[in-house]
Write an enzyme that holds these catalytic residues in place. Structure first.
Site, mmCIF file in Angstrom:
data_model
loop_
_atom_site.group_PDB
_atom_site.id
_atom_site.type_symbol
_atom_site.label_atom_id
_atom_site.label_comp_id
_atom_site.label_asym_id
_atom_site.label_seq_id
_atom_site.Cartn_x
_atom_site.Cartn_y
_atom_site.Cartn_z
ATOM 1 N N GLY A 1 -19.866 7.144 5.865
ATOM 2 C CA GLY A 1 -18.990 7.472 4.737
ATOM 3 C C GLY A 1 -19.665 7.098 3.432
ATOM 4 O O GLY A 1 -19.766 5.919 3.097
ATOM 5 N N VAL A 2 -20.139 8.105 2.709
ATOM 6 C CA VAL A 2 -20.814 7.818 1.442
ATOM 7 C C VAL A 2 -19.988 8.357 0.278
ATOM 8 O O VAL A 2 -20.452 9.171 -0.524
ATOM 9 C CB VAL A 2 -22.282 8.326 1.416
ATOM 10 C CG1 VAL A 2 -23.180 7.383 2.187
ATOM 11 C CG2 VAL A 2 -22.409 9.748 1.957
ATOM 12 N N GLY A 3 -18.764 7.886 0.216
ATOM 13 C CA GLY A 3 -17.872 8.218 -0.898
ATOM 14 C C GLY A 3 -18.107 7.226 -2.016
ATOM 15 O O GLY A 3 -19.221 6.745 -2.231
ATOM 16 N N LYS B 1 0.872 -1.175 0.000
ATOM 17 C CA LYS B 1 0.000 0.000 0.000
ATOM 18 C C LYS B 1 0.910 1.227 0.000
ATOM 19 O O LYS B 1 2.068 1.143 0.411
ATOM 20 C CB LYS B 1 -0.851 -0.018 1.278
ATOM 21 C CG LYS B 1 -2.120 0.771 1.199
ATOM 22 C CD LYS B 1 -3.301 -0.047 0.766
ATOM 23 C CE LYS B 1 -4.536 0.835 0.675
ATOM 24 N NZ LYS B 1 -5.706 0.099 0.260
ATOM 25 N N VAL C 1 -17.327 4.005 -2.461
ATOM 26 C CA VAL C 1 -17.876 2.690 -2.102
ATOM 27 C C VAL C 1 -19.201 2.849 -1.359
ATOM 28 O O VAL C 1 -20.180 2.155 -1.660
ATOM 29 C CB VAL C 1 -16.883 1.889 -1.222
ATOM 30 C CG1 VAL C 1 -17.450 0.519 -0.906
ATOM 31 C CG2 VAL C 1 -15.525 1.750 -1.907
#
Ligand code: NAD
Length: 368
Positions: free
Chosen positions: A194-196, A94, A198
């Protein structure tokens, strides 16, 4: 201070990197610095027994460099186990770029980062993560072939996030089958944090299934967009974790299940996309187990993205991507049962399966 604690502190001072709490026998850590573009990045290569270390690049405004190092160590380790449990011939790696992706990301910076990736000759292969877009990977592709998640127009598999979301949805259904006796999520309340990329796609699946979706995000614009599009309710309270929901889906950043939150969580299932959801795997995994909360291990259920980008290396198509991603349902059921049978946490059960595969390959490699 006990002599043991003193010794540990001395060791940490002498070995600030290898002595880090999150350091777990990582093979290689590369610090990248470029004054002209302002690039400050760290590439973490955890393990390459199963293949080249593949994992996304995250751009985030860390409070300090230690925080960035800690993140890359945790994230790259997670990738090793994610690919191993998914049956992919990939190791774990990563990268993190320190900075604000909205204001500090430039094409020059991305290309310079790509050159650092290239210098590792394929031992590390990058892709997108938080703060990155497919177009950023296209820029990296201009300077190195060691990148996935590039645009379909350039021969890539495109944005991996919808596939990640589909895998999370599969894992969540498996957890529901295990906990509630039915995989149907209709009328189940699900809190998506978290509504990014994904999170939004997960909201879509849940809405289509008739679940009652509540969303939370630090970005007001995203909240309004997603709420308008899918009719989800927005969480406006002060204590999200205490919300009486059936399922909590962490889809923002990691370590949201920690000393502060764990005893407040009312959800019966935790299943989300974020990497490293448990701040302390052993401790928080055990508390969840004792409280009867079914935790679907993050690295198991969020593997859709890596399955999607692996297709670029292996050359398989959408049908195989979907088949492999759908299989997350079966693996999750298998892991939840294994944990119960052996009286261990679900995280431990998943890690055991992944580690076993790595050990077998290690022995095979030695006998070659
Ligand atoms: P993203 O950057 O598109 O979305 C993250 C969202 O979380 C943003 O809308 C952001 O505003 C919000 N957020 C940040 N901190 C928050 C907080 N404290 N509370 C509520 N919301 C917060 O990222 P993404 O690509 O959707 O990834 C989400 C998570 O899933 C990350 O942890 C990522 O590492 C993991 N993941 C992503 C993929 C993928 O394919 N994109 C694959 C595997 C794992």
């Amino acid at each position: 201070m006990t002599s043991q604690l003193l010794k540990a502190n001395v060791l940490k001072k002498m070995s600030p990197v290898f002595g880090q709490q999150s350091y777990d026998d990582h093979e290689q850590i590369v610090f990248c610095n470029d004054k002209d573009t302002g690039l400050k990045a760290i590439i973490g290569i955890h393990n390459t027994v199963l293949g080249p270390a593949l994992g996304g690049t995250r751009m985030w405004q860390y409070n300090n460099e230690w925080e960035a190092l800690n993140d890359v160590l945790r994230l790259s380790r997670g990738m090793t186990f994610k690919s191993a449990i998914t049956g992919l011939n990939l190791g774990g790696g990563k990268a993190v770029i320190i900075g604000d992706s909205k204001t500090q990301k430039t094409p020059e910076l991305m290309k310079r980062f790509g050159e650092f990736v290239h210098s590792l000759s394929g031992k590390y292969i990058t892709a997108e993560d938080v703060g990155m877009e497919t177009t950023d990977m296209d820029l990296v592709r201009d300077v190195t072939p060691y990148v996935t998640g590039i645009s379909e127009s350039r021969g890539g598999a495109g944005n991996p996030s919808p596939i990640t979301a589909y895998g999370v949805f599969m894992g969540m259904k498996a957890a529901a089958k295990y906990k509630f006796g039915s995989e149907v999520l209709e009328d189940k309340s699900v809190l998506v944090q978290g509504v990014g990329h994904v999170g939004e796609s997960l909201v879509e699946h849940l809405t289509n299934e008739g679940a009652r979706v509540i969303i939370s995000d630090i970005n007001e614009e995203r909240l309004n967009e997603v709420s308008t599009k899918y009719g989800s309710s927005i969480y406006r309270g002060q204590d999200m974790y205490s919300e009486d929901v059936d399922i909590y889906a962490p889809c923002a950043l990691g370590a949201t299940i920690n000393d502060e939150t764990i005893h407040r969580i009312k959800a019966k299932i935790i299943a989300g996309a974020a990497n490293n959801q448990l701040a302390d795997e052993a401790k928080h995994g055990t508390i969840l187990q004792e409280r009867g909360v079914v935790y679907a291990p993050d690295f198991l259920i969020n593997a859709g993205g890596i399955i999607n980008v692996y297709a670029e290396l292996e050359g398989y198509g959408k049908t195989e991507i979907m088949r492999k991603t759908e299989n997350i349902y079966n693996t999750t059921i298998e892991i939840l049962r294994k944990a119960e049978e052996n009286g261990i946490t679900t995280q431990e059960a998943a890690l055991n399966v992944a580690q076993e595969r790595i050990e077998i390959r290690k022995k095979e490699n030695m006998n070659l």
